[in-house]
Design an enzyme around this catalytic site. Structure first.
Site, PDB file in Angstrom:
ATOM      1  CE  LYS A  68      37.747  33.770  42.328  1.00  0.00           C
ATOM      2  NZ  LYS A  68      37.084  35.085  42.520  1.00  0.00           N
ATOM      3  NE  ARG A 112      40.785  39.056  43.389  1.00  0.00           N
ATOM      4  CZ  ARG A 112      39.610  39.491  42.982  1.00  0.00           C
ATOM      5  NH1 ARG A 112      39.328  40.787  42.967  1.00  0.00           N
ATOM      6  NH2 ARG A 112      38.667  38.646  42.628  1.00  0.00           N
ATOM      7  CD  GLN A 140      38.311  43.628  49.784  1.00  0.00           C
ATOM      8  OE1 GLN A 140      39.211  44.454  49.622  1.00  0.00           O
ATOM      9  NE2 GLN A 140      38.539  42.322  49.762  1.00  0.00           N
ATOM     10  CG  ASP A 161      28.414  47.428  57.584  1.00  0.00           C
ATOM     11  OD1 ASP A 161      29.201  46.958  56.746  1.00  0.00           O
ATOM     12  OD2 ASP A 161      27.447  46.797  58.043  1.00  0.00           O
ATOM     13  N   GLY A 224      32.186  46.445  44.924  1.00  0.00           N
ATOM     14  CA  GLY A 224      31.170  45.438  45.213  1.00  0.00           C
ATOM     15  C   GLY A 224      30.528  44.794  43.995  1.00  0.00           C
ATOM     16  CG  ASP A 226      31.633  40.483  42.819  1.00  0.00           C
ATOM     17  OD1 ASP A 226      30.400  40.555  42.977  1.00  0.00           O
ATOM     18  OD2 ASP A 226      32.384  39.940  43.639  1.00  0.00           O
ATOM     19  CB  SER A 297      37.506  47.146  41.407  1.00  0.00           C
ATOM     20  OG  SER A 297      38.251  46.050  41.852  1.00  0.00           O
TER      21      SER A 297
END
Length: 328
Positions: A68, A112, A140, A161, A224, A226, A297
């Protein structure tokens, strides 16, 4: 040689979130069993954003490899009316190296990522969890809430938010789609104290969730972080919780874990497990009702392969997508 091109619409119409949760769970199990290739990651910063490449393979009934390439530019919606995340997934046969498909990556990434949280919630959240807080109300955020609702008996949720109007709009859509009472709020602390589950999915580089605001028994999914520097959870919260990661080496570098380790508060050995080991039964998930559990994650290519394979195989069965000749 021809490959199949699959659009964003193809992905969303071919693969439901519930189906994606199941195939991502299977991918984590294969990883724990040593039946995967990789995963690997490469990040390249750019002005106002960056690019990252994630690659992995699954050695199931048929061997697949996927790479990806995503551009992640948070200002895109405001500046250009474009999605934050854009890119492609290239799917190949992992026994012959033959390219099979190119697939819109933004849709695969969105599905995913939500699916991984759904898998983690199955093992790490209290089974009777009925309330949730979602921090970050982009695409998301909506998928994260839907994933939680798909695996837990969710009855009420609060969404937050930095753009409160966006939170209100998401709350209205989620109420209609999920049949859950969803309220936009500006009070994160109050929402957290009333929540069984919390998902953070923002581009923040500063901790948003403090240990003191998290109630005993909460399951948190930190989505968040990553990339280097990103952070959503206070490092002290990581120390006082049971931490499960998607891929340990990756989370140490770009996940939420990077900050607790950098401050000397945690060592790799302090991490409870990788999610695949929990799914495969090698390590326990939640063991106590009052336990605070965290899923770090960082986003692994294992999830991309799983989702891409599911979309590709269904497209072949349904005759969906466009054939593109590479040698014509």
């Amino acid at each position: 040689m021809a490959i199949l091109a699959l659009s964003r619409a193809d992905v969303f119409e071919l693969l439901s979130l519930r189906e994606c949760v199941d195939v991502v769970e299977s991918a984590f199990r294969l990883h724990a069993e040593g039946r995967t290739l990789g995963p690997g990651v490469l990040s390249v910063p750019a002005r106002d954003g960056g690019f990252h490449i994630k690659a992995a393979g699954l050695l199931g009934e048929r061997a697949y490899f996927a790479a990806k390439t995503n551009g992640n530019f948070p200002a895109n919606p405001r500046r250009f009316g474009l999605p934050t995340i854009q890119g492609l997934v290239v799917l190949a046969d992992a026994e012959r190296g033959t390219p099979l498909a190119v697939i819109d990556s933004g849709s695969v990434t969105a599905l995913r990522t939500g699916a991984a949280t759904g898998v983690a919630a199955r093992y790490l959240a209290r089974p009777d969890s009925r309330t949730a807080t979602i921090v970050g109300c982009g695409i998301q955020g909506e998928l994260q809430l839907a994933a939680i609702a798909a695996v837990l008996p969710l009855e009420r949720a609060w969404v937050l938010d930095i753009d409160h109007a966006r939170a209100e709009a998401m709350a209205a859509r989620a109420r209609a789609r999920l049949g859950v009472e969803v309220e936009a709020t500006k009070d994160l602390r109050q929402a957290l104290t009333a929540s069984d589950v919390c998902v953070t999915c923002t581009p923040s580089c500063d901790a948003l969730v403090a240990a003191a605001d998290v109630a005993p028994g909460t399951f948190l999914a930190a989505v968040g972080a990553d990339a280097h520097g990103k952070q959503e959870l206070e490092a002290a919260l990581m120390v006082s919780s049971t931490v499960v990661v998607d891929v340990l080496a990756q989370c140490l570098e770009i996940g939420e874990l990077q900050h607790a380790v950098a401050h000397g508060l945690l060592a790799p050995r302090d991490v409870h497990a990788e999610l695949g080991d929990v799914v495969a039964g090698r390590r326990p998930g939640r063991t106590r009702a009052e336990e605070v559990t965290i899923f770090d994650s960082s986003g692994t290519a294992l999830q991309h392969v799983a989702a891409a394979v599911a979309v590709y195989e269904k497209a072949r069965r349904c005759g969906r997508g466009q054939e593109v000749a590479l040698d014509g």
